[in-house]
Motif scaffolding. Sequence first.
Motif, PDB file in Angstrom:
ATOM      1  N   MET A 156       0.968  -1.228   0.157  1.00  0.00           N
ATOM      2  CA  MET A 156       0.141  -0.009  -0.066  1.00  0.00           C
ATOM      3  C   MET A 156       0.762   1.298  -0.105  1.00  0.00           C
ATOM      4  SD  MET A 156      -3.197  -0.664   2.793  1.00  0.00           S
ATOM      5  CE  MET A 156      -4.361  -2.040   2.604  1.00  0.00           C
ATOM      6  N   THR A 157       0.396   2.309  -0.491  1.00  0.00           N
ATOM      7  CA  THR A 157       0.917   3.713  -0.296  1.00  0.00           C
ATOM      8  C   THR A 157       0.868   4.145   1.171  1.00  0.00           C
ATOM      9  OG1 THR A 157      -0.892   4.997  -0.958  1.00  0.00           O
ATOM     10  CG2 THR A 157       0.519   4.096  -2.753  1.00  0.00           C
ATOM     11  N   VAL A 158       1.631   5.274   1.533  1.00  0.00           N
ATOM     12  CA  VAL A 158       1.515   5.603   2.767  1.00  0.00           C
ATOM     13  C   VAL A 158       0.259   6.250   3.080  1.00  0.00           C
ATOM     14  CG1 VAL A 158       2.339   7.828   4.002  1.00  0.00           C
ATOM     15  CG2 VAL A 158       4.155   6.338   2.835  1.00  0.00           C
ATOM     16  N   GLU A 159      -0.442   6.879   2.057  1.00  0.00           N
ATOM     17  CA  GLU A 159      -1.613   7.440   2.178  1.00  0.00           C
ATOM     18  C   GLU A 159      -2.807   6.361   2.530  1.00  0.00           C
ATOM     19  OE1 GLU A 159      -3.751   9.588  -1.151  1.00  0.00           O
ATOM     20  OE2 GLU A 159      -2.663  11.136  -0.164  1.00  0.00           O
ATOM     21  N   GLN A 160      -2.450   5.199   1.881  1.00  0.00           N
ATOM     22  CA  GLN A 160      -3.395   3.995   1.823  1.00  0.00           C
ATOM     23  C   GLN A 160      -3.074   3.278   3.298  1.00  0.00           C
ATOM     24  OE1 GLN A 160      -2.236   1.962  -1.415  1.00  0.00           O
ATOM     25  NE2 GLN A 160      -3.966   2.590  -2.774  1.00  0.00           N
ATOM     26  N   ASN A 161      -2.116   3.396   3.796  1.00  0.00           N
ATOM     27  CA  ASN A 161      -1.620   2.723   5.082  1.00  0.00           C
ATOM     28  C   ASN A 161      -2.352   3.601   6.068  1.00  0.00           C
ATOM     29  OD1 ASN A 161       0.483   0.405   5.824  1.00  0.00           O
ATOM     30  ND2 ASN A 161       0.950   1.350   3.809  1.00  0.00           N
ATOM     31  N   TYR A 170       4.250  13.005   1.162  1.00  0.00           N
ATOM     32  CA  TYR A 170       4.817  11.656   0.990  1.00  0.00           C
ATOM     33  C   TYR A 170       3.676  10.439   0.914  1.00  0.00           C
ATOM     34  CZ  TYR A 170       9.305  13.403   2.683  1.00  0.00           C
ATOM     35  OH  TYR A 170      10.511  13.795   3.003  1.00  0.00           O
ATOM     36  N   GLY A 171       2.477  10.988   0.630  1.00  0.00           N
ATOM     37  CA  GLY A 171       1.292  10.046   0.549  1.00  0.00           C
ATOM     38  C   GLY A 171       1.374   8.907  -0.417  1.00  0.00           C
ATOM     39  N   LYS A 172       1.914   9.313  -1.339  1.00  0.00           N
ATOM     40  CA  LYS A 172       2.007   8.400  -2.756  1.00  0.00           C
ATOM     41  C   LYS A 172       3.199   7.522  -2.848  1.00  0.00           C
ATOM     42  CE  LYS A 172      -1.872  10.590  -4.236  1.00  0.00           C
ATOM     43  NZ  LYS A 172      -2.895   9.782  -4.084  1.00  0.00           N
ATOM     44  N   ARG A 173       3.983   7.662  -1.555  1.00  0.00           N
ATOM     45  CA  ARG A 173       5.057   6.670  -1.589  1.00  0.00           C
ATOM     46  C   ARG A 173       4.940   5.435  -1.183  1.00  0.00           C
ATOM     47  NH1 ARG A 173      10.481  10.525  -0.179  1.00  0.00           N
ATOM     48  NH2 ARG A 173       9.951  12.219  -1.389  1.00  0.00           N
ATOM     49  N   ARG A 174       5.705   4.488  -0.986  1.00  0.00           N
ATOM     50  CA  ARG A 174       5.636   2.938  -0.639  1.00  0.00           C
ATOM     51  C   ARG A 174       6.458   2.998   0.757  1.00  0.00           C
ATOM     52  NH1 ARG A 174       1.574   0.020  -3.139  1.00  0.00           N
ATOM     53  NH2 ARG A 174       1.692   0.605  -5.452  1.00  0.00           N
ATOM     54  N   PRO A 175       6.110   2.323   1.694  1.00  0.00           N
ATOM     55  CA  PRO A 175       6.985   2.184   2.989  1.00  0.00           C
ATOM     56  C   PRO A 175       8.360   2.083   2.725  1.00  0.00           C
ATOM     57  CG  PRO A 175       4.569   1.109   3.547  1.00  0.00           C
ATOM     58  CD  PRO A 175       4.812   1.474   1.955  1.00  0.00           C
ATOM     59  N   VAL A 219       4.595   7.542   9.779  1.00  0.00           N
ATOM     60  CA  VAL A 219       3.492   6.746   9.298  1.00  0.00           C
ATOM     61  C   VAL A 219       2.530   5.981  10.120  1.00  0.00           C
ATOM     62  CG1 VAL A 219       2.516   5.504   7.305  1.00  0.00           C
ATOM     63  CG2 VAL A 219       4.774   6.972   6.999  1.00  0.00           C
ATOM     64  N   ALA A 220       3.412   5.008  10.760  1.00  0.00           N
ATOM     65  CA  ALA A 220       2.640   4.368  11.963  1.00  0.00           C
ATOM     66  C   ALA A 220       2.013   5.138  12.900  1.00  0.00           C
ATOM     67  CB  ALA A 220       3.770   3.450  12.586  1.00  0.00           C
ATOM     68  N   LEU A 221       2.530   6.210  13.432  1.00  0.00           N
ATOM     69  CA  LEU A 221       1.905   7.172  14.182  1.00  0.00           C
ATOM     70  C   LEU A 221       0.812   7.902  13.466  1.00  0.00           C
ATOM     71  CD1 LEU A 221       2.114   8.701  17.088  1.00  0.00           C
ATOM     72  CD2 LEU A 221       3.744  10.454  16.165  1.00  0.00           C
ATOM     73  N   ALA A 222       0.757   8.476  12.245  1.00  0.00           N
ATOM     74  CA  ALA A 222      -0.256   9.076  11.614  1.00  0.00           C
ATOM     75  C   ALA A 222      -1.292   8.031  11.431  1.00  0.00           C
ATOM     76  CB  ALA A 222       0.092   9.515  10.266  1.00  0.00           C
ATOM     77  N   ARG A 223      -1.223   6.582  11.273  1.00  0.00           N
ATOM     78  CA  ARG A 223      -2.291   5.787  11.130  1.00  0.00           C
ATOM     79  C   ARG A 223      -2.991   5.599  12.562  1.00  0.00           C
ATOM     80  NH1 ARG A 223      -0.767  -0.026   9.440  1.00  0.00           N
ATOM     81  NH2 ARG A 223       0.396  -0.079  11.396  1.00  0.00           N
ATOM     82  N   ALA A 224      -2.273   5.658  13.533  1.00  0.00           N
ATOM     83  CA  ALA A 224      -2.868   5.609  15.041  1.00  0.00           C
ATOM     84  C   ALA A 224      -3.530   6.812  15.148  1.00  0.00           C
ATOM     85  CB  ALA A 224      -1.671   5.598  15.987  1.00  0.00           C
ATOM     86  N   LEU A 225      -3.238   8.087  14.636  1.00  0.00           N
ATOM     87  CA  LEU A 225      -4.076   9.246  15.221  1.00  0.00           C
ATOM     88  C   LEU A 225      -5.224   9.441  14.229  1.00  0.00           C
ATOM     89  CD1 LEU A 225      -0.606  11.578  15.403  1.00  0.00           C
ATOM     90  CD2 LEU A 225      -2.176  10.731  17.191  1.00  0.00           C
TER      91      LEU A 225
END
Length: 353
Positions: A102-107, A138-143, A154-160
């Motif tokens: 998934m992309t960063v945005e999708q994650n 950075y949303g379109k990049r991959r991890p 990114v993990a923090l953004a997904r949690a927030l």
Amino acid sequence: MDATAQGNATAQGMAIRLEGLRKSFGDTTAVAGVDLDIRDGEFFSMLGPSGSGKTTVLRMIAGFETPTEGRIELAGREVTRLAPFEREVHTVFQDYALFPHMTVEQNVAYPLKIRKVPKAERLVRARKALAEVRLDGYGKRRPAQLSGGQRQRVALARALVGRPRVLLLDEPLGALDLRLREQMQVELKAIQREVGITFVFVTHDQEEALTMSDRIAVFHQGRIEQVGTPAEIYERPATGFVASFVGTSNLLDGESAQRVVGAPGTYSIRPEKIRVLKEADGADEPEHSSATGTVAEVVYLGDATRFHVDLDAGGSLTALQQNLDTSAEDVAAYRGARVRLQWHRRHAVHVPN
């Protein structure tokens, strides 16, 4: 209630309350009775060595472990037996757990997708969460295209993104190198201050806890030894374990304490509070104490030097002195030298047995 009073009441609210929390695994007691209140909007750290019970407590708050005994409340609501998805919490782990395809945005948007949030709204909220963790664009990049620190954010953004009431962080910086970890400590605290969510941070790193926390609970053998602000924990340790585990400390007791401090008991003196003088120098003022001895070892640290001194009164003390005018060559000359160690009386802190 007027707006001011209501705001004060909210500020004093408790995000988490633990009462008589215990957890056993067979004959092993991992958590031996923990009572703890964590306030709304607080950056709270649970600090302790491996096996001290801190991670088990975090897992019980998250719902991944069920207490053997005790009660867990989140914002006044009992959640002791509820499943993780029934609690207003989200957990960030050390391994990030990002989806590589998934992309960063999708994650970041994935938790909202699971909750059936419309796609357009998911996109807006995911981009906002990425902006909060300094990852705009950075949303379109991959991890795989990100650094370790960026993947952590990114993990923090997904949690927030789902705006949990409490964010639980289980040693999230442990996989980063020292320089990046120090940078992330500052950023993580700044993000927490901006979003205003309660962060509960588990770590075995004393510097991390002191750097980021509003308050700290120090764990040892399944129990809490002390809860306080970083300054309280460091300057006024409640037990010998806290004094020795949080930072570096000297502990004087028995005959040495009686002769050096002038009173029975156990005393903690932090190394950076002690001045290293020539034996004949430094006449004591009324508010200062001192002890003479011989330098047993000297350790040059670059910005500072650590002196290990065997005291004439028995026992030893370690002093830390900034290298304002001292070079590595100068340090070697101190080994075996006679010195006087001097400190302010208030820095000899009595530690209850």
